[in-house]
Design a protein around this motif. Structure first.
Motif, short mmCIF file in Angstrom:
data_model
loop_
_atom_site.label_atom_id
_atom_site.label_comp_id
_atom_site.label_asym_id
_atom_site.label_seq_id
_atom_site.Cartn_x
_atom_site.Cartn_y
_atom_site.Cartn_z
N ALA A 32 -2.27 2.12 8.02
CA ALA A 32 -2.29 3.09 9.11
C ALA A 32 -2.48 2.39 10.45
O ALA A 32 -2.15 2.95 11.50
CB ALA A 32 -3.41 4.10 8.89
N CYS A 33 -3.01 1.18 10.43
CA CYS A 33 -3.20 0.40 11.66
C CYS A 33 -1.99 -0.44 12.02
O CYS A 33 -2.01 -1.15 13.04
CB CYS A 33 -4.44 -0.49 11.52
SG CYS A 33 -5.99 0.43 11.37
N HIS A 34 -0.94 -0.39 11.19
CA HIS A 34 0.33 -1.05 11.53
C HIS A 34 1.08 -0.11 12.47
O HIS A 34 2.05 0.55 12.10
CB HIS A 34 1.13 -1.34 10.27
CG HIS A 34 2.35 -2.17 10.52
ND1 HIS A 34 3.20 -2.56 9.51
CD2 HIS A 34 2.89 -2.69 11.66
CE1 HIS A 34 4.19 -3.28 10.01
NE2 HIS A 34 4.04 -3.36 11.31
N LEU A 67 -1.42 -2.53 17.83
CA LEU A 67 -1.11 -3.95 17.71
C LEU A 67 -0.86 -4.58 19.08
O LEU A 67 -1.29 -5.72 19.33
CB LEU A 67 0.10 -4.15 16.79
CG LEU A 67 -0.10 -3.76 15.32
CD1 LEU A 67 1.17 -4.03 14.55
CD2 LEU A 67 -1.27 -4.51 14.71
N ASP A 68 -0.17 -3.85 19.95
CA ASP A 68 0.07 -4.37 21.30
C ASP A 68 -1.24 -4.62 22.02
O ASP A 68 -1.40 -5.62 22.73
CB ASP A 68 0.94 -3.39 22.10
CG ASP A 68 2.41 -3.48 21.73
OD1 ASP A 68 2.78 -4.42 21.00
OD2 ASP A 68 3.19 -2.60 22.16
N TRP A 69 -2.18 -3.70 21.88
CA TRP A 69 -3.47 -3.84 22.56
C TRP A 69 -4.29 -4.98 21.97
O TRP A 69 -4.90 -5.77 22.70
CB TRP A 69 -4.25 -2.53 22.47
CG TRP A 69 -5.55 -2.55 23.22
CD1 TRP A 69 -5.73 -2.32 24.56
CD2 TRP A 69 -6.85 -2.83 22.68
NE1 TRP A 69 -7.06 -2.44 24.88
CE2 TRP A 69 -7.76 -2.74 23.75
CE3 TRP A 69 -7.31 -3.13 21.41
CZ2 TRP A 69 -9.13 -2.96 23.58
CZ3 TRP A 69 -8.67 -3.35 21.23
CH2 TRP A 69 -9.57 -3.26 22.30
N LEU A 70 -4.31 -5.09 20.64
CA LEU A 70 -5.11 -6.13 19.99
C LEU A 70 -4.65 -7.53 20.38
O LEU A 70 -5.48 -8.43 20.57
CB LEU A 70 -5.04 -5.97 18.47
CG LEU A 70 -5.78 -4.78 17.86
CD1 LEU A 70 -5.45 -4.66 16.37
CD2 LEU A 70 -7.29 -4.91 18.05
N ARG A 71 -3.36 -7.74 20.50
CA ARG A 71 -2.85 -9.09 20.77
C ARG A 71 -2.51 -9.33 22.24
O ARG A 71 -1.99 -10.39 22.60
CB ARG A 71 -1.61 -9.35 19.92
CG ARG A 71 -0.44 -8.42 20.20
CD ARG A 71 0.73 -8.78 19.32
NE ARG A 71 1.85 -7.85 19.48
CZ ARG A 71 3.05 -8.04 18.94
NH1 ARG A 71 3.26 -9.12 18.21
NH2 ARG A 71 4.00 -7.17 19.11
N HIS A 72 -2.84 -8.38 23.10
CA HIS A 72 -2.52 -8.54 24.51
C HIS A 72 -3.32 -9.70 25.11
O HIS A 72 -4.50 -9.89 24.78
CB HIS A 72 -2.83 -7.25 25.28
CG HIS A 72 -2.20 -7.19 26.63
ND1 HIS A 72 -2.72 -7.85 27.74
CD2 HIS A 72 -1.08 -6.54 27.07
CE1 HIS A 72 -1.96 -7.62 28.78
NE2 HIS A 72 -0.95 -6.83 28.42
#
Length: 489
Positions: free
Chosen positions: A246-248, A253-258
């Motif tokens: 559900a977290c995919h 993801l954009d926010w986590l790896r920004h």
């Protein structure tokens, strides 16, 4: 002369119906939870973030929240159960006030519902799943939760356990409910589906978003994740995130790896989430060479857990255009010869999506799997051992507040276990915790004008209580000889 009855065919006493007149309690250990609540400064946080009273007389917000938290810790499932704490003279004297009646507790919880927010809900014909915004008072409870988490982290630091690493595990759970306002969820029943984020290292619930049952877990998971990381103390220097498929989801993801995450006080966020098994990803994993699969673990029945790097470029634009593509680590579950899965195959394939490029694939999969023992454990305890599994109202805001109070109770218990208990007792479930610290008979008495709590328990139980008193420091000052009910305290 009558024949003597065998021991197990009789009882050696008669029941005396006269109640004890002394200030006794069957769960005097509940006062240890009150001490933790007050020592952590929660009454002040409640008063600073919740202003629900319209009159100065009566119970304060902090008193009612304390009473509702104690009710859930002792085993109550709904506001009406607070009547079971009534006429407990020992508890009343220990708290300094008599717990509120069920009607007062209900009236207080009703103030967390904002009827104006109901107007924001679109018609079901236009949009079926809608994330109901939190009311002002419910948002205030989140601030109380944040303050509680940070104070607990400070206590760990005082004991020489400074917290520098924070792993946030996020997952949604289904709460079954037969209320008319409950909506159908994906398993076919009706209820609610809150999202919860847990700080794995300290076993603390740091954020939640209460949702209708028909809201899929993959819908806007970023909100809860952002609240969770915002709740962490400034001492954190390494941040991580784990989640299921559900977290995919693009925004999360954009926010986590920004790149901006690396500029924040906690630094870059390393994450691992279960990848959605699209047909293209499934086909790519099945084409991995046999020699590339490495065994890193085996289950009890002999099923091998194997990993391999998966050279996969997804079709989504937001991922394929990224300057640093994410890493896909394949997981193959291989049954031993002669055994098959329920679908008739001898192997199943899964994958984890991550930005952790340095970590060994097998270790990464093990680390990601550990979230099953954190956030899922929290769901179980909150729903089945506390009151979080029973929704008290048809009104959304009331249920959201009740669930947050269950999480607050969970955090207090978790802090007491981690800071005050030793060995295996630290991992005790709530059922055992109640036997260790809560369900202790006690009596409140006075000696030389000093009121004291005396427990009917063995030395080990008393030492546990003493440890709570040592860790959760609180001034001692005499109050009136009788509990003052709702007029102060």
């Amino acid at each position: 002369m009558s024949r003597r009855l065998p021991l197990l065919h009789k009882t050696p006493f008669v029941l005396d119906p006269r109640p004890l007149a002394e200030a006794t309690s069957a769960h005097a250990g509940l006062l240890s939870v009150s001490r933790a609540y007050r020592s952590l400064g929660l009454p002040g946080m409640v008063e600073a973030n919740l202003a629900l009273r319209q009159r100065q007389r009566g119970f304060t917000e902090a008193q009612i929240i304390e009473s509702l938290v104690l009710l859930q810790v002792v085993g109550g499932e709904c506001p009406e159960d607070i009547g079971l704490l009534a006429n407990d003279a020992c508890l009343e004297r220990g708290l300094g006030y008599a717990p509120p009646k069920a009607t007062a507790a209900r009236e207080f919880l009703e103030k967390f519902h904002d009827p104006d927010l109901e107007k924001l809900r679109p018609a079901r014909s236009e949009q079926k799943s809608f994330i109901f915004p939190a009311s002002g008072p419910v948002a205030g409870l989140q601030e109380v939760q944040v303050g509680c988490v940070r104070r607990i982290a400070q206590l760990y630091q005082r004991q020489g356990q400074k917290q520098r690493i924070a792993t946030i595990d996020q997952d949604a759970t289904i709460i079954e409910s037969h209320k008319r306002a409950a909506l159908y969820h994906y398993e076919g029943g009706r209820g609610y589906q809150p999202m919860v984020a847990v700080w794995a290292e300290l076993d603390l619930a740091v954020a939640d978003e209460f949702r209708d049952g028909n809201v899929p877990a993959k819908q806007a998971p970023l909100t809860c994740a952002r609240m969770a990381f915002a709740a962490l103390p400034e001492t954190i220097s390494q941040r991580y995130f784990r989640g299921d498929s559900a977290c995919h989801e693009k925004e999360l993801l954009d926010w986590l790896r920004h790149p901006d995450r690396a500029k924040e006080p906690g630094g870059r966020i390393g994450f691992a989430v279960s990848a959605v098994m699209s047909p293209a990803l499934g086909e790519t994993i099945r084409k991995v060479k046999e020699s590339d699969w490495k065994t890193f673990d085996a289950e009890r029945d002999g099923t091998l857990r194997q990993w391999a790097e998966v050279d996969f470029v997804p079709g989504e634009d937001y991922e394929s255009k990224d300057s640093q593509p994410l890493r896909y680590v394949g997981l193959r579950l291989l049954k031993p010869q002669g055994l098959l899965f329920a679908d008739g195959s001898d192997r199943h394939f899964h994958a984890v999506l991550t930005n952790q490029r340095e970590m060994d694939g097998g270790r990464l999969l093990q680390w990601h799997r550990e979230k099953a023992g954190t956030v899922e454990h929290t769901h179980d305890e909150v729903k089945n051992e506390l009151g979080g599994g029973q929704m008290p109202s048809q009104r959304f805001g009331v249920n959201g507040a009740w669930f947050k109070l269950a999480l607050l109770a969970y955090n207090l218990v978790s802090a007491m276990k981690g800071l005050c208990l030793e060995g295996e007792e630290r991992a005790a479930r709530l059922k055992k915790f109640r036997l260790l610290l809560i369900h202790l008979a006690g009596r409140m008495n006075r000696n030389d004008c000093v009121m004291g709590l005396r427990l009917c328990a063995d030395g080990k139980a008393i030492k546990r209580m003493q440890r709570v008193w040592e860790v959760f420091v609180l001034p001692t000052q005499a109050t009136s000889s009788q509990a003052r009910g709702g007029r102060g305290g």
